[in-house]
Design a protein around this motif. Structure first.
Motif, mmCIF file in Angstrom:
data_model
loop_
_atom_site.group_PDB
_atom_site.id
_atom_site.type_symbol
_atom_site.label_atom_id
_atom_site.label_comp_id
_atom_site.label_asym_id
_atom_site.label_seq_id
_atom_site.Cartn_x
_atom_site.Cartn_y
_atom_site.Cartn_z
ATOM 1 N N GLY A 35 -44.872 -13.136 49.529
ATOM 2 C CA GLY A 35 -45.871 -13.909 50.255
ATOM 3 C C GLY A 35 -45.459 -15.353 50.435
ATOM 4 O O GLY A 35 -45.586 -15.921 51.516
ATOM 5 N N LYS A 36 -44.925 -15.941 49.377
ATOM 6 C CA LYS A 36 -44.469 -17.331 49.480
ATOM 7 C C LYS A 36 -43.290 -17.437 50.442
ATOM 8 O O LYS A 36 -43.183 -18.397 51.204
ATOM 9 N N HIS A 37 -42.417 -16.437 50.430
ATOM 10 C CA HIS A 37 -41.263 -16.420 51.333
ATOM 11 C C HIS A 37 -41.740 -16.376 52.782
ATOM 12 O O HIS A 37 -41.216 -17.096 53.641
ATOM 13 N N GLU A 38 -42.727 -15.539 53.071
ATOM 14 C CA GLU A 38 -43.263 -15.451 54.432
ATOM 15 C C GLU A 38 -43.895 -16.767 54.874
ATOM 16 O O GLU A 38 -43.768 -17.170 56.030
ATOM 17 N N GLN A 39 -44.572 -17.445 53.958
ATOM 18 C CA GLN A 39 -45.189 -18.732 54.293
ATOM 19 C C GLN A 39 -44.118 -19.753 54.664
ATOM 20 O O GLN A 39 -44.237 -20.453 55.673
ATOM 21 N N VAL A 40 -43.066 -19.823 53.852
ATOM 22 C CA VAL A 40 -41.990 -20.784 54.106
ATOM 23 C C VAL A 40 -41.296 -20.460 55.417
ATOM 24 O O VAL A 40 -40.997 -21.356 56.216
ATOM 25 N N LYS A 41 -41.047 -19.175 55.666
ATOM 26 C CA LYS A 41 -40.386 -18.759 56.904
ATOM 27 C C LYS A 41 -41.209 -19.177 58.122
ATOM 28 O O LYS A 41 -40.666 -19.702 59.101
ATOM 29 N N ALA A 42 -42.515 -18.986 58.051
ATOM 30 C CA ALA A 42 -43.395 -19.364 59.156
ATOM 31 C C ALA A 42 -43.397 -20.879 59.359
ATOM 32 O O ALA A 42 -43.379 -21.359 60.499
ATOM 33 N N GLU A 43 -43.400 -21.633 58.265
ATOM 34 C CA GLU A 43 -43.381 -23.093 58.375
ATOM 35 C C GLU A 43 -42.067 -23.579 58.990
ATOM 36 O O GLU A 43 -42.065 -24.519 59.793
ATOM 37 N N LEU A 44 -40.948 -22.945 58.625
ATOM 38 C CA LEU A 44 -39.665 -23.324 59.194
ATOM 39 C C LEU A 44 -39.601 -23.003 60.683
ATOM 40 O O LEU A 44 -39.070 -23.791 61.475
ATOM 41 N N LYS A 45 -40.146 -21.860 61.073
ATOM 42 C CA LYS A 45 -40.186 -21.514 62.494
ATOM 43 C C LYS A 45 -41.005 -22.544 63.259
ATOM 44 O O LYS A 45 -40.630 -22.977 64.341
ATOM 45 N N GLN A 46 -42.133 -22.934 62.677
ATOM 46 C CA GLN A 46 -43.000 -23.906 63.328
ATOM 47 C C GLN A 46 -42.286 -25.246 63.467
ATOM 48 O O GLN A 46 -42.358 -25.897 64.511
ATOM 49 N N ALA A 47 -41.559 -25.663 62.442
ATOM 50 C CA ALA A 47 -40.814 -26.921 62.503
ATOM 51 C C ALA A 47 -39.725 -26.846 63.568
ATOM 52 O O ALA A 47 -39.516 -27.799 64.319
ATOM 53 N N GLY A 48 -39.048 -25.709 63.645
ATOM 54 C CA GLY A 48 -38.010 -25.531 64.668
ATOM 55 C C GLY A 48 -38.584 -25.608 66.068
ATOM 56 O O GLY A 48 -37.981 -26.200 66.969
ATOM 57 N N GLU A 49 -39.743 -25.016 66.270
ATOM 58 C CA GLU A 49 -40.390 -25.068 67.578
ATOM 59 C C GLU A 49 -40.785 -26.502 67.935
ATOM 60 O O GLU A 49 -40.659 -26.927 69.079
#
Length: 58
Positions: A35-49
């Motif tokens: 769950g924490k991994h998915e949260q971080v992955k989503a935050e990184l995608k958002q930062a990249g966008e």
């Protein structure tokens, strides 16, 4: 960042939070970590966008 991307990233982050909470409640460390991994992955995608949006404006 498109609206669809924002919604997808927010949903992915929310899903990760749910997994982490379930893992915490049940004592399942692997589920909590996923769950924490998915949260971080989503935050990184958002930062990249957001970075792509900055370069599109200039």
């Amino acid at each position: 960042m498109g609206l669809g991307d924002k919604i997808h990233n927010a949903a992915e982050k929310l899903h990760g939070k749910g997994k982490a909470a379930a893992g915490d409640a049940t004592g399942d460390d692997q589920l909590k970590a996923e769950g924490k991994h998915e949260q971080v992955k989503a935050e990184l995608k958002q930062a990249g966008e957001k970075i792509k949006d900055v370069f599109k404006k200039h």
